[in-house]
Write a protein that holds these residues in place. Structure first.
Motif, PDB file in Angstrom:
ATOM      1  N   MET A  36       1.025  -1.388   0.032  1.00 22.19           N
ATOM      2  CA  MET A  36      -0.091   0.023   0.126  1.00 22.19           C
ATOM      3  C   MET A  36       0.895   1.302   0.067  1.00 22.19           C
ATOM      4  N   LYS A  37       0.599   2.204  -0.725  1.00 21.77           N
ATOM      5  CA  LYS A  37       1.178   3.344  -0.867  1.00 21.77           C
ATOM      6  C   LYS A  37       0.268   4.650  -0.195  1.00 21.77           C
ATOM      7  N   PHE A  38       0.818   5.426   0.453  1.00 24.03           N
ATOM      8  CA  PHE A  38       0.011   6.678   1.103  1.00 24.03           C
ATOM      9  C   PHE A  38       0.733   8.023   0.297  1.00 24.03           C
ATOM     10  N   LEU A  39      -0.115   8.914  -0.112  1.00 16.47           N
ATOM     11  CA  LEU A  39       0.363  10.050  -0.890  1.00 16.47           C
ATOM     12  C   LEU A  39      -0.592  11.158  -0.246  1.00 16.47           C
ATOM     13  N   ASP A  40       0.100  12.098   0.262  1.00 16.84           N
ATOM     14  CA  ASP A  40      -0.666  13.349   0.918  1.00 16.84           C
ATOM     15  C   ASP A  40      -0.806  14.372   0.067  1.00 16.84           C
ATOM     16  N   GLU A  41      -1.107  15.520   0.253  1.00 15.25           N
ATOM     17  CA  GLU A  41      -1.370  16.779  -0.515  1.00 15.25           C
ATOM     18  C   GLU A  41      -0.440  17.290  -1.200  1.00 15.25           C
ATOM     19  N   SER A  42       0.847  16.842  -0.473  1.00 10.23           N
ATOM     20  CA  SER A  42       2.175  17.493  -0.935  1.00 10.23           C
ATOM     21  C   SER A  42       2.518  16.655  -2.387  1.00 10.23           C
ATOM     22  N   SER A  69     -10.794  -6.091   1.521  1.00  7.39           N
ATOM     23  CA  SER A  69     -10.611  -7.310   1.696  1.00  7.39           C
ATOM     24  C   SER A  69     -11.191  -8.446   0.766  1.00  7.39           C
ATOM     25  N   GLU A  70     -12.290  -7.628   0.068  1.00  5.08           N
ATOM     26  CA  GLU A  70     -12.850  -8.440  -1.129  1.00  5.08           C
ATOM     27  C   GLU A  70     -12.151  -8.746  -2.178  1.00  5.08           C
ATOM     28  N   GLU A  71     -10.749  -8.198  -2.479  1.00  2.00           N
ATOM     29  CA  GLU A  71     -10.019  -8.279  -3.453  1.00  2.00           C
ATOM     30  C   GLU A  71      -8.503  -8.264  -2.846  1.00  2.00           C
ATOM     31  N   SER A  72      -7.588  -9.064  -3.601  1.00  3.14           N
ATOM     32  CA  SER A  72      -6.237  -8.865  -3.215  1.00  3.14           C
ATOM     33  C   SER A  72      -5.620  -7.920  -4.453  1.00  3.14           C
ATOM     34  N   CYS A  73      -5.288  -6.637  -3.943  1.00  2.00           N
ATOM     35  CA  CYS A  73      -4.659  -6.031  -4.968  1.00  2.00           C
ATOM     36  C   CYS A  73      -3.643  -4.699  -4.369  1.00  2.00           C
ATOM     37  N   ASN A  74      -3.162  -4.071  -5.481  1.00  5.69           N
ATOM     38  CA  ASN A  74      -2.355  -2.766  -5.110  1.00  5.69           C
ATOM     39  C   ASN A  74      -3.335  -1.751  -4.781  1.00  5.69           C
ATOM     40  N   ILE A  75      -2.826  -1.169  -3.693  1.00  2.00           N
ATOM     41  CA  ILE A  75      -3.849   0.006  -2.950  1.00  2.00           C
ATOM     42  C   ILE A  75      -2.894   1.182  -3.095  1.00  2.00           C
TER      43      ILE A  75
END
Length: 298
Positions: free
Chosen positions: A1-7, A282-288
């Motif tokens: 999982m990748k987190f991106l903020d406003e910057s 949880s319904e799918e295994s995926c990139n988030i």
């Protein structure tokens, strides 16, 4: 999982979203488009920042609610405080032992909830919960909505073409509708002139649903009694930025209460929405990719 903020830059967003299956964001535009995308999970209820024209075919958009009670509590607290004048009475008594309002000395009696007519613009989740809460306390409730709903409470329904009739009898007007071409500026100078001179306006929807220039003038001129605003035109990118929230300057108007988009922000709402997002994911295994914006607190 990748987190991106406003910057995050547009290039960073495009790079991280390249192989994304699920996007968690209040916003969707051309920066997030990719061929593998399956779902856009909105960690709130508003869809006004989702550009459906850019959305690939067969991509699901799922929202999270669970904020109806939190918003209703926020509204209820301001309604009670305004009509019972709790802040001003308490301040006067604490600062100067002013007994003018004492019931034993014949002080002015003020309205209680079951004397009020509550008008709600919007018949969605928030509007229905607000009506349920105020009906419990015996308030007369009316709703301006395209879609009248079944309810065990006594509610008068008005279509958008009957806005003026809806407003005339309201002690409180609560803007709780979604933003679209029909609800933009649904409260304007004409609407404010129709409202009672001691009425209370509360906006917890979107800033664009109310013409803030007209509202500022109406409050200065005492065309209405008071306004409570929790949603804004401008938001900072960082907490420590003192961003002015609207083109109209409300900060020097003493019958306006301003809060920084907090009406739906409680511990329980956060926990409940996290559970909903987890179930969706949880319904799918995926990139988030989670795109965290200041306005996600909605």
């Amino acid at each position: 999982m990748k987190f991106l903020d406003e910057s995050a830059t547009d290039a960073e967003i495009e790079a991280h979203c390249h192989n994304t299956d699920i996007l968690v964001s209040m916003v969707f535009d051309q920066r997030f488009v990719n061929s593998s995308l399956k779902k856009v999970l909105v960690p709130g209820i508003g869809l006004d920042k989702i550009d459906f024209s850019q959305l690939p075919e067969n991509v699901q958009v799922l929202t999270c609610a669970e904020h109806e009670m939190a918003v209703s509590e926020y509204i209820l607290s301001y309604v009670i405080s305004y009509f019972r004048e709790l802040d001003s009475i308490g301040t006067r008594f604490k600062s100067s032992f002013d007994w003018e309002d004492c019931s034993r000395l014949g002080g002015v009696a003020r309205k209680q909830l079951n004397e009020l007519t509550i008008g709600v613009i919007g018949g969605g989740r928030i509007g229905r919960k607000v009506i349920e809460v105020f009906s419990y306390f015996g308030s007369s409730c009316r709703c301006l909505t395209r879609y009248p709903f079944e309810t065990s409470n006594s509610v008068l329904f008005f279509s958008r073409t009957n806005r003026d009739d809806f407003l005339r009898e309201c002690d409180v007007v609560i803007v709780a509708c979604g933003l679209d071409q029909h609800t933009q500026n649904i409260i304007d100078q004409h609407a404010l002139n129709i409202m009672n001179s001691d009425s209370l306006l509360i906006n917890i929807a979107r800033a664009e649903c109310v013409n803030y220039d007209d509202l500022a003038s109406a409050c200065r001129d005492r065309t209405i009694g008071r306004a409570v605003i929790d949603v804004w035109q401008f938001y900072p990118k960082k907490v420590n930025e003192a961003t002015r929230p609207s083109a109209a300057n409300f900060s020097q108007i003493n019958n306006v209460d301003m809060t920084p988009h907090i009406s739906a922000w409680t511990k329980k709402v956060i926990a409940d929405r996290a559970s909903i997002l987890a179930r969706y994911i949880s319904e799918e295994s995926c990139n988030i990719v989670a795109h965290v914006l200041q306005e996600n607190q909605a």
